[in-house]
Design a protein around this motif. Structure first.
Motif, PDB file in Angstrom:
ATOM      1  N   GLU A  50      -7.620  -9.530  -2.772  1.00 30.76           N
ATOM      2  CA  GLU A  50      -7.754 -10.567  -3.631  1.00 30.76           C
ATOM      3  C   GLU A  50      -8.193 -10.171  -5.102  1.00 30.76           C
ATOM      4  O   GLU A  50      -7.632 -10.476  -6.099  1.00 30.76           O
ATOM      5  CB  GLU A  50      -8.627 -11.607  -3.116  1.00 30.76           C
ATOM      6  N   GLY A  76      -3.599  -2.028  -9.777  1.00 31.65           N
ATOM      7  CA  GLY A  76      -2.463  -1.422  -9.568  1.00 31.65           C
ATOM      8  C   GLY A  76      -2.309  -0.657  -8.308  1.00 31.65           C
ATOM      9  O   GLY A  76      -1.590   0.627  -8.077  1.00 31.65           O
ATOM     10  N   TYR A  77      -3.230  -0.941  -7.115  1.00 32.08           N
ATOM     11  CA  TYR A  77      -3.041  -0.225  -5.848  1.00 32.08           C
ATOM     12  C   TYR A  77      -1.646  -0.805  -5.051  1.00 32.08           C
ATOM     13  O   TYR A  77      -1.350  -2.061  -5.389  1.00 32.08           O
ATOM     14  CB  TYR A  77      -4.202  -0.714  -5.144  1.00 32.08           C
ATOM     15  N   GLU A  78      -0.982   0.108  -4.606  1.00 30.73           N
ATOM     16  CA  GLU A  78       0.240  -0.118  -3.807  1.00 30.73           C
ATOM     17  C   GLU A  78      -0.204  -0.326  -2.275  1.00 30.73           C
ATOM     18  O   GLU A  78       0.004   0.404  -1.536  1.00 30.73           O
ATOM     19  CB  GLU A  78       1.085   0.984  -4.046  1.00 30.73           C
ATOM     20  N   GLU A  95      -0.909  -3.732   1.101  1.00 25.05           N
ATOM     21  CA  GLU A  95      -0.737  -5.367   1.265  1.00 25.05           C
ATOM     22  C   GLU A  95      -1.157  -5.407   2.589  1.00 25.05           C
ATOM     23  O   GLU A  95      -1.117  -4.277   3.417  1.00 25.05           O
ATOM     24  CB  GLU A  95       0.587  -5.691   1.248  1.00 25.05           C
ATOM     25  N   VAL A 112      -6.231  -5.170  -5.838  1.00 25.86           N
ATOM     26  CA  VAL A 112      -5.242  -4.703  -5.603  1.00 25.86           C
ATOM     27  C   VAL A 112      -4.265  -4.911  -6.960  1.00 25.86           C
ATOM     28  O   VAL A 112      -3.704  -3.896  -7.385  1.00 25.86           O
ATOM     29  CB  VAL A 112      -4.573  -5.245  -4.367  1.00 25.86           C
ATOM     30  N   LYS A 113      -3.963  -6.053  -7.120  1.00 21.07           N
ATOM     31  CA  LYS A 113      -2.805  -6.405  -8.326  1.00 21.07           C
ATOM     32  C   LYS A 113      -3.618  -5.809  -9.619  1.00 21.07           C
ATOM     33  O   LYS A 113      -2.995  -5.244 -10.364  1.00 21.07           O
ATOM     34  CB  LYS A 113      -2.537  -7.829  -8.440  1.00 21.07           C
ATOM     35  N   GLN A 114      -5.172  -6.176  -9.699  1.00 19.77           N
ATOM     36  CA  GLN A 114      -5.458  -5.903 -10.912  1.00 19.77           C
ATOM     37  C   GLN A 114      -5.546  -4.341 -11.429  1.00 19.77           C
ATOM     38  O   GLN A 114      -5.424  -4.241 -12.459  1.00 19.77           O
ATOM     39  CB  GLN A 114      -7.064  -6.419 -10.734  1.00 19.77           C
TER      40      GLN A 114
END
Ligand SMILES: Cc1cc2nc3c(=O)[nH]c(=O)nc-3n(C[C@H](O)[C@H](O)[C@H](O)COP(=O)(O)OP(=O)(O)OC[C@H]3O[C@@H](n4cnc5c(N)ncnc54)[C@H](O)[C@@H]3O)c2cc1C
Length: 361
Positions: free
Chosen positions: A89, A96-98, A100, A92-94
């Motif tokens: 939350e 740039g981790y690849e 899920e 990851v996106k913030q």
């Protein structure tokens, strides 16, 4: 090897001196785990992503057997699951981790449902595994056939003149335009005074190679929420602090010995499992059976498989630096590059590339 590769790629004439007759240091004692997911956002994450790319080149050039389909980070309980959910939350996106979280269906369908009792598993897509004891010699073999590279194994560098670019070795004396001291956690042979100022420490780890009692062709690196208290990517999440406190009260032995579980597959259906962490200036040689038993118990429990031990060893790496690595500009003609944390397989290739690029590009 990272520095040698980066220099050779630029057409420079490279001499590698290694005191042992084959690689025997940290780089072949580890899990072969190229971790991207666990890296602290920013420079370390960038270095790990860049290193993955370089590993890709090595895999192709040197025909290295690599599993490049990532890692599975398993939450064994609610507290560990909370860390993974918070990571996805908030980071990851913030950053740039690849990675899920796997769906229930995905978990059920992998490895014949072996992990279906877990509801939260993070798939780190850019993580990779090599079998270090084979991959390193393969890389060395590839490099040694390049016309501009000479490998001198069984060659101790006794002394270097950092202002003249001269090396004194057991195989004779050499002149260099630049000397890169990549001496791992040997803090006493070369540049001892400069390195001493870093207050260097060594981490000693216990490792096992095991064979599952029934065939289990693992294709991912596998770790658990226990590692979230170890890897910097998770360090500043409030859920990690809650997990750490719970571990201190529920599993003091794990905390005392720095035990967290990592499992990587070899190409032969075996698994490498570890590890414990013991920090000192001068590591003691004695391994604890109690630690090995905990590691085995954790691995068998997590995998749901009985494991037979094939081999045990201890590894050591340079550790507990104020930064994950140290670069010492020792003189006009010499630079030391030392990993100060257990992440050299993951970021070393990029470190070598960037150090060489800074001087030669
Ligand atoms: C058990 C274990 C698990 C690990 N797990 C991971 C992991 O999962 N992921 C990860 O990214 N990293 C991991 N690491 C860390 C990683 O392996 C190290 O950070 C990395 O291998 C360090 O590489 P290096 O080349 O600096 O050191 P080394 O591989 O130790 O190489 C240094 C070499 O320098 C030689 N040398 C030193 N002085 C001289 C001299 N004067 N003359 C000639 N030769 C000399 C030594 O003989 C040695 O071969 C782990 C390490 C260990 C031990």
């Amino acid at each position: 090897m990272s520095h040698a590769y980066a220099a050779a790629k630029r057409g420079l004439k490279v001499l590698v001196c290694e005191r042992t007759d084959q690689p025997l240091g940290a780089s072949i004692r580890n899990f072969g785990f190229g971790v991207v997911t666990g890296q602290r956002e920013g420079e370390m994450l960038d270095l790990a992503n860049q290193s993955r790319h370089i590993w890709g080149e090595w895999v192709d050039h040197a025909n290295i057997n690599a599993k490049r389909n990532g890692s599975l980070l398993i939450a064994r309980n609610q507290l560990e699951a909370a860390v993974l959910e918070s990571f996805v939350e908030n980071k990851v996106k913030q950053y740039g981790y690849e990675c899920e979280l796997l769906s229930e269906k995905e978990i059920e369908s992998m490895y014949g449902g072996q992990f279906s009792r877990y509801s939260t598993i993070l798939h780190g897509k850019n993580d990779q595994v090599v079998f270090s004891r084979e991959a390193l010699p393969q890389l060395i073999n590839y490099l040694s056939f390049l016309p501009n590279v000479t490998m001198k194994f069984g060659t101790l560098v006794k002394d270097i003149d950092v202002d003249q670019g001269k090396l004194s070795t057991t195989a004779g004396n050499f002149d260099a335009e630049h000397i890169f001291v990549c001496s791992g956690h040997d803090y006493q042979t070369l540049l001892a005074d400069e390195i001493q100022q870093l207050n260097p420490m060594v981490c000693r780890l216990q490792m096992l190679r095991v064979k599952p009692a029934k065939e289990f062709p693992l294709q991912h690196a596998l770790f658990t929420g226990l590692s979230c208290t170890h890897y910097d990517a998770f360090r500043d999440l409030p859920e990690t602090e809650i997990l750490r406190l719970a571990m201190e009260s529920d599993y003091p032995e794990f905390v005392k010995h720095g035990i967290h579980l990592l499992i990587t597959p070899t190409p032969y259906g075996e698994l490498i499992i570890g590890d414990s962490h013991e920090y000192s200036q001068f590591p003691r040689p004695f391994s604890s059976e109690a630690i090995d038993k905990i590691l085995l118990m954790l691995a068998e429990e997590t995998l749901g498989l009985k494991l037979d031990v094939i081999e045990r060893w201890a590894g050591e790496y340079g550790s507990k630096g104020s930064e994950p690595y140290s670069i010492i500009k020792a003189g006009k003609f010499a630079t030391a590059v030392l990993m100060r944390t257990g992440l050299g397989m993951s970021v070393g290739p990029a470190l070598g590339e960037n150090v060489i690029a800074k001087i030669y590009d």
